[in-house]
Design an enzyme around this catalytic site. Structure first.
Site, PDB file in Angstrom:
ATOM      1  N   GLU A 124       0.852  -1.188   0.000  1.00  0.00           N
ATOM      2  CA  GLU A 124       0.000   0.000   0.000  1.00  0.00           C
ATOM      3  C   GLU A 124       0.890   1.240   0.000  1.00  0.00           C
ATOM      4  O   GLU A 124       2.037   1.174   0.430  1.00  0.00           O
ATOM      5  CB  GLU A 124      -0.883   0.009   1.256  1.00  0.00           C
ATOM      6  CG  GLU A 124      -0.065   0.120   2.531  1.00  0.00           C
ATOM      7  CD  GLU A 124      -0.829  -0.297   3.779  1.00  0.00           C
ATOM      8  OE1 GLU A 124      -1.600   0.518   4.263  1.00  0.00           O
ATOM      9  OE2 GLU A 124      -0.640  -1.430   4.246  1.00  0.00           O
ATOM     10  N   LYS A 126       2.807   4.489   1.010  1.00  0.00           N
ATOM     11  CA  LYS A 126       3.260   5.005   2.301  1.00  0.00           C
ATOM     12  C   LYS A 126       2.989   6.503   2.307  1.00  0.00           C
ATOM     13  O   LYS A 126       3.671   7.275   1.626  1.00  0.00           O
ATOM     14  CB  LYS A 126       4.760   4.734   2.481  1.00  0.00           C
ATOM     15  CG  LYS A 126       5.286   5.138   3.846  1.00  0.00           C
ATOM     16  CD  LYS A 126       6.734   4.674   4.006  1.00  0.00           C
ATOM     17  CE  LYS A 126       7.173   4.801   5.456  1.00  0.00           C
ATOM     18  NZ  LYS A 126       7.156   6.175   5.946  1.00  0.00           N
ATOM     19  N   ASP A 128       2.920  10.281   3.270  1.00  0.00           N
ATOM     20  CA  ASP A 128       3.894  11.149   3.930  1.00  0.00           C
ATOM     21  C   ASP A 128       3.149  12.112   4.860  1.00  0.00           C
ATOM     22  O   ASP A 128       2.830  13.230   4.496  1.00  0.00           O
ATOM     23  CB  ASP A 128       4.696  11.918   2.874  1.00  0.00           C
ATOM     24  CG  ASP A 128       5.906  12.598   3.485  1.00  0.00           C
ATOM     25  OD1 ASP A 128       6.249  12.276   4.636  1.00  0.00           O
ATOM     26  OD2 ASP A 128       6.510  13.438   2.799  1.00  0.00           O
ATOM     27  N   TYR A 234      -4.756   2.252   8.486  1.00  0.00           N
ATOM     28  CA  TYR A 234      -4.038   1.130   7.865  1.00  0.00           C
ATOM     29  C   TYR A 234      -3.756  -0.051   8.794  1.00  0.00           C
ATOM     30  O   TYR A 234      -3.226  -1.069   8.364  1.00  0.00           O
ATOM     31  CB  TYR A 234      -2.748   1.598   7.205  1.00  0.00           C
ATOM     32  CG  TYR A 234      -1.763   2.315   8.110  1.00  0.00           C
ATOM     33  CD1 TYR A 234      -1.160   1.670   9.175  1.00  0.00           C
ATOM     34  CD2 TYR A 234      -1.428   3.654   7.862  1.00  0.00           C
ATOM     35  CE1 TYR A 234      -0.248   2.324   9.985  1.00  0.00           C
ATOM     36  CE2 TYR A 234      -0.522   4.318   8.666  1.00  0.00           C
ATOM     37  CZ  TYR A 234       0.066   3.643   9.721  1.00  0.00           C
ATOM     38  OH  TYR A 234       0.954   4.290  10.515  1.00  0.00           O
ATOM     39  N   LYS A 322      11.105   2.500  -0.399  1.00  0.00           N
ATOM     40  CA  LYS A 322      11.144   3.948  -0.616  1.00  0.00           C
ATOM     41  C   LYS A 322      11.360   4.301  -2.090  1.00  0.00           C
ATOM     42  O   LYS A 322      12.091   3.604  -2.802  1.00  0.00           O
ATOM     43  CB  LYS A 322      12.266   4.579   0.220  1.00  0.00           C
ATOM     44  CG  LYS A 322      12.153   4.376   1.722  1.00  0.00           C
ATOM     45  CD  LYS A 322      10.838   4.850   2.275  1.00  0.00           C
ATOM     46  CE  LYS A 322      10.826   6.120   3.072  1.00  0.00           C
ATOM     47  NZ  LYS A 322      11.795   6.567   3.950  1.00  0.00           N
ATOM     48  N   CYS A 427      42.242  17.392  18.762  1.00  0.00           N
ATOM     49  CA  CYS A 427      40.851  17.751  18.973  1.00  0.00           C
ATOM     50  C   CYS A 427      40.679  19.261  18.851  1.00  0.00           C
ATOM     51  O   CYS A 427      41.369  20.015  19.538  1.00  0.00           O
ATOM     52  CB  CYS A 427      40.395  17.274  20.347  1.00  0.00           C
ATOM     53  SG  CYS A 427      38.752  17.858  20.793  1.00  0.00           S
ATOM     54  N   CYS A 430      39.610  20.717  22.518  1.00  0.00           N
ATOM     55  CA  CYS A 430      40.435  20.703  23.720  1.00  0.00           C
ATOM     56  C   CYS A 430      41.921  20.545  23.432  1.00  0.00           C
ATOM     57  O   CYS A 430      42.739  20.611  24.357  1.00  0.00           O
ATOM     58  CB  CYS A 430      39.980  19.607  24.685  1.00  0.00           C
ATOM     59  SG  CYS A 430      40.419  17.936  24.172  1.00  0.00           S
ATOM     60  N   CYS A 445      39.018  11.978  19.882  1.00  0.00           N
ATOM     61  CA  CYS A 445      39.743  12.808  20.826  1.00  0.00           C
ATOM     62  C   CYS A 445      40.079  11.969  22.057  1.00  0.00           C
ATOM     63  O   CYS A 445      39.237  11.260  22.582  1.00  0.00           O
ATOM     64  CB  CYS A 445      38.860  13.994  21.225  1.00  0.00           C
ATOM     65  SG  CYS A 445      39.336  14.816  22.741  1.00  0.00           S
ATOM     66  N   CYS A 451      37.927  17.051  28.017  1.00  0.00           N
ATOM     67  CA  CYS A 451      37.410  17.679  26.797  1.00  0.00           C
ATOM     68  C   CYS A 451      36.013  18.234  27.045  1.00  0.00           C
ATOM     69  O   CYS A 451      35.076  17.471  27.312  1.00  0.00           O
ATOM     70  CB  CYS A 451      37.380  16.674  25.647  1.00  0.00           C
ATOM     71  SG  CYS A 451      36.760  17.398  24.118  1.00  0.00           S
TER      72      CYS A 451
END
Length: 749
Positions: A124, A126, A128, A234, A322, A427, A430, A445, A451
């Site tokens: 069926e 879909k 939106d 549904y 999809k 990083c 830090c 990091c 950090c």
DNA sequence: GTGCCTCGAGTTCC
DNA sequence: CTCGAGGCAC
């Protein structure tokens, strides 16, 4: 107390009760959908009073009556939370034909069907829009809830009553049932609404989906009323009597009950018919007059759906096929680095804003350095091996219609001075070294507790949905409190001392930006409410690497309480350390050993390293108990043990635990299930159900399913071909039964 | 050793 | 939602 027990069978009372209920609901519906109610306020109040009297006198009616409290209630400043009787999950996705065939394969394998058997599905469109769950009791709509996080949604009953496609009363319905469907807005209505909005000087909506969402989530139902929302039903959730045996029959019954159902729903035998129907729907897509983003395929037989059950977030019996994502070209203005709670450095693309699939996108994930370089982890090219550079023209799409990603790079338009992107090795937040472990795609990091970016992200995770989920304390507030020197929140325990510190602080929370008396009070109350926390949520909230929602639940169910858990981990610590040393010893040996004797050498080295550590026996037992759990092995075990053993981390955890009342796990339905709390091992071949299914059934009945036989095993289910496990079970004197014995044991529980 | 199946951890926009 | 990787079955 001294009341005479009411005679529930008294037909007159029943009749009066339901008459009053109908009257009140009708009045309530008019109140929400029309400007002039047909019943006078005084009459309404009298009816309501009598109704409540009956409820008071007849506890039987109480369950139905709880739903009435909202009648005539003033507009609130927030939606009430609703826990779904059956969770509203999302769907797994299929992006091409092969994914649909794979789905069919997996379903049939799980069910143990033979190759030649063709399974029937439904396909069926879909829609939106937003999913909505409608609860009917005695044929009356008593509750409408949004999906929310799948477990709890928001109560939007008043708004749902204004939607013409949603019947408020239905005849011949099961006593209690839930209907699920999609609220959406048609293209024509969307255009007209936006025109009206623009004319009135109000903001317009970006797309029909947002318009539908914005309209449904109105606190004042009077705003929702004129909005042209529609609804397709549904699915149905059985709560009392059965409605149908198949999905397609469900749709027919829903239509008969007065719901609108989608006319493009079809039964399909096997994957090829599903694909044909998908093509058919895709061809009609632009003429439907409303947005759809794919086709939903479901196993038609509801009994089979029940057997297939659920994974952690998706049902095994459905998939969303999809449509191909919409693409758009734009300019990549730069690449930023974000630091996550585990220290992961994630590159994020800053884009010139562009509309993709009805939404303006200005950021996109770039995953990791290999992705930017155009190679996957194995060095194989992706996107034709093109790297991504600041200044490039890039093609973007929204993966699964949500997450923006870069699909392609136009090399012909690359500026001459564009430099290849290099991920920093320190990083950016830090300055600590950022290290990429061998075999890992992500650079992290190493700053740990020092950090600030990691600390903030850990705190955000702590208050996130699924963890402590504290109302009024979201990502933005965490950022604010982290930087606040008067009332800082720098670690989880600080959240629970906030109110006390505020009381003694010169610089009060109240009267600051965005904080009034009421919001401070609400925040403190929301924090207080969460001192009492289920163990699994606490474990997830701690943010220990490799311990997510599922591992948190598993650990909670295994150890049952915070104290037993920490004690077990403390006890297991020497064994975990030995294991870690053995890992290190093994790593040095790996290069030296030749292929033939590698296995033996590794075992030798491991055993030697462990022996050297002189681990107490009870430590080994505690450690083996941990990593013997289903779904938990050495990696997770070491991560957990490491967090509890690290002095600073442990101190923070202890400070937090001191503020909390952790709820112990109550083992479920011990009385009703013959295997609750027992550890079951399956071995050999199962004939009547697959092993995955047997495991799922056993767990649903409260059993722990383990992979190996040990002293803790209560029951071994051995099919034909059982080998060493059956032997070991006999040695240990563990009860062993065959598959038929198992089926008769669990019966139809 | 290899190939599924799930979970964990990352991400965006409203 | 997607990707990587941990856990486990074959």
């Amino acid at each position: 107390m001294a009341k005479t027990p009411p005679d529930i069978s008294n037909e007159q009372v029943r009749e009066e009760f339901f008459e009053l209920q109908t009257l009140l609901w009708a009045a309530n519906r008019e109140y929400h959908t029309q400007d002039s109610p047909s019943i006078a306020d005084a009459d309404f109040d009298a009816a309501k009073r009598r109704y409540l009297e009956l409820v008071d006198a007849f506890p039987e009616f109480r369950k139905v009556a709880t739903q009435l409290s909202a009648i005539g209630a003033p507009v609130s400043d927030t939606f009430a939370k609703v826990t779904h009787a059956v969770p509203m999950l999302s769907l797994a996705n299929a992006f091409d034909d092969q994914d649909i065939r794979d789905f069919d394969d997996k379903v049939r394998r799980y069910l143990g069907l033979r190759d030649k058997q063709v399974l029937r599905y439904t396909a069926e469109p879909k829609i939106d829009g937003l999913s909505l769950s409608l609860r009917y009791e005695n044929g009356i709509l008593v509750q409408a809830a949004t999906r929310g996080d799948g477990e709890t949604g928001e109560n939007v009953t008043a708004n749902a009553r204004t939607i013409a496609d949603i019947p408020y009363r239905i005849e011949d319905a099961p006593t209690v049932m839930e209907i699920r469907g999609e609220v959406y807005m048609s293209h024509a209505d969307f255009e007209a609404l936006n025109a009206r909005q623009a004319e009135a000087g109000n903001k317009t909506f970006a797309n029909p989906r947002n318009a539908a969402a914005g309209s449904l989530r109105q606190l004042d139902a009077a705003v929702t009323r004129p909005r042209p929302l529609r609804f397709f039903a549904y699915a149905w959730v059985e709560l009392s009597d059965s409605l149908a045996d198949t999905q397609i029959e469900t749709i027919e019954r829903l239509a008969a009950l007065g719901f609108r159902t989608n006319p493009l729903t079809r039964a399909c035998d096997g994957p090829e018919e599903m694909l044909a129907h998908y093509a058919d729907i895709e061809a009609q897509r632009s003429m439907l007059g409303y947005d759809i983003d794919g086709v939903v395929c479901k196993v038609d037989d509801l009994a089979l759906q029940r057997r297939l059950g659920f994974r952690s977030t998706t049902p095994r019996w459905a998939i969303a096929h999809k449509f191909p994502a919409e693409l758009a070209w734009t300019r990549l203005e730069g690449i930023d680095i974000q630091v996550g709670r585990t220290g992961a450095l994630s590159p994020v693309a800053r884009l010139a804003p562009v509309t993709v699939g009805g939404v303006v996108v200005s950021n996109a994930t770039l995953h990791n350095e290999d992705y930017i370089a155009g190679r996957d982890a194995d060095g194989n090219p992706i996107r034709g091996g093109k790297d991504i550079r600041a200044g490039d023209r890039v093609q973007v799409y929204r993966a699964g219609d949500v997450i923006p990603k870069v699909a392609d790079v136009d090399l012909s338009q690359r500026p001459e001075d564009a430099e290849p992107f290099v991920l920093p090795t320190v990083c950016p937040e830090c300055g600590s070294d950022a290290v990429r472990e061998e075999g890992d795609a992500i650079r992290r990091c190493t700053g740990g507790v020092i950090c600030p970016a990691q600390a903030v992200e850990r705190l955000k995770h702590f208050v996130a949905r699924g963890a402590f989920d504290i109302d009024g304390l979201g990502a933005r507030q965490i950022e604010m409190f982290y930087r606040d020197d008067a009332l800082p929140i720098r670690e989880p325990a600080d959240i629970f001392t906030l109110a006390a510190r505020d009381a003694s602080s010169l610089s009060k929370l109240q009267n600051r930006d965005g904080f009034g008396e009421k919001s401070v009070e609400n925040l403190f109350q929301a924090i207080e409410d969460k001192r009492n926390i289920p163990l699994d949520r606490l474990l997830f909230a701690l943010g220990i690497r490799h311990v997510g929602e599922v591992a948190g639940k598993d650990l909670a169910r295994h150890y049952l309480g915070w104290e037993p858990l920490t004690k077990a981990l403390d006890k297991a610590r020497p064994a975990a350390l030995a294991w870690r040393m053995a890992d290190a010893a093994e790593a040095t040996e790996r290069d030296a050993a030749t292929a033939e004797d590698r296995r033996a050498r590794i075992k030798e080295v491991r055993d030697a390293a462990i022996a050297q550590c002189d681990v107490p026996e009870d430590a080994t037992a505690a450690w083996n108990d941990l990593i013997g759990m289903d779904g938990i092995a050495a990696t997770v075990g070491l991560s957990l043990s490491g967090a509890m053993a690290n002095a600073e981390e442990r101190a923070a955890i202890d400070r937090l635990a001191a503020e909390l009342a952790v709820q112990n796990v109550v083992p479920r339905n011990t009385a009703s299930s013959p295997v609750a709390g027992k550890t079951v091992v399956f071995t050999g071949t199962m004939q009547k159900m697959t092993r995955a299914e047997a495991k799922a059934r056993a767990e649903a009945l409260g059993a722990k399913v383990s992979g190996s036989v040990s002293k803790k095993t209560d029951l071994l289910v051995a099919g034909p071909g059982a080998g060493s496990k059956a032997k070991k079970a006999t040695e240990l004197g563990i009860e062993t039964i065959d598959e038929d014995g198992w089926i008769s044991l669990i019966g139809d529980a």
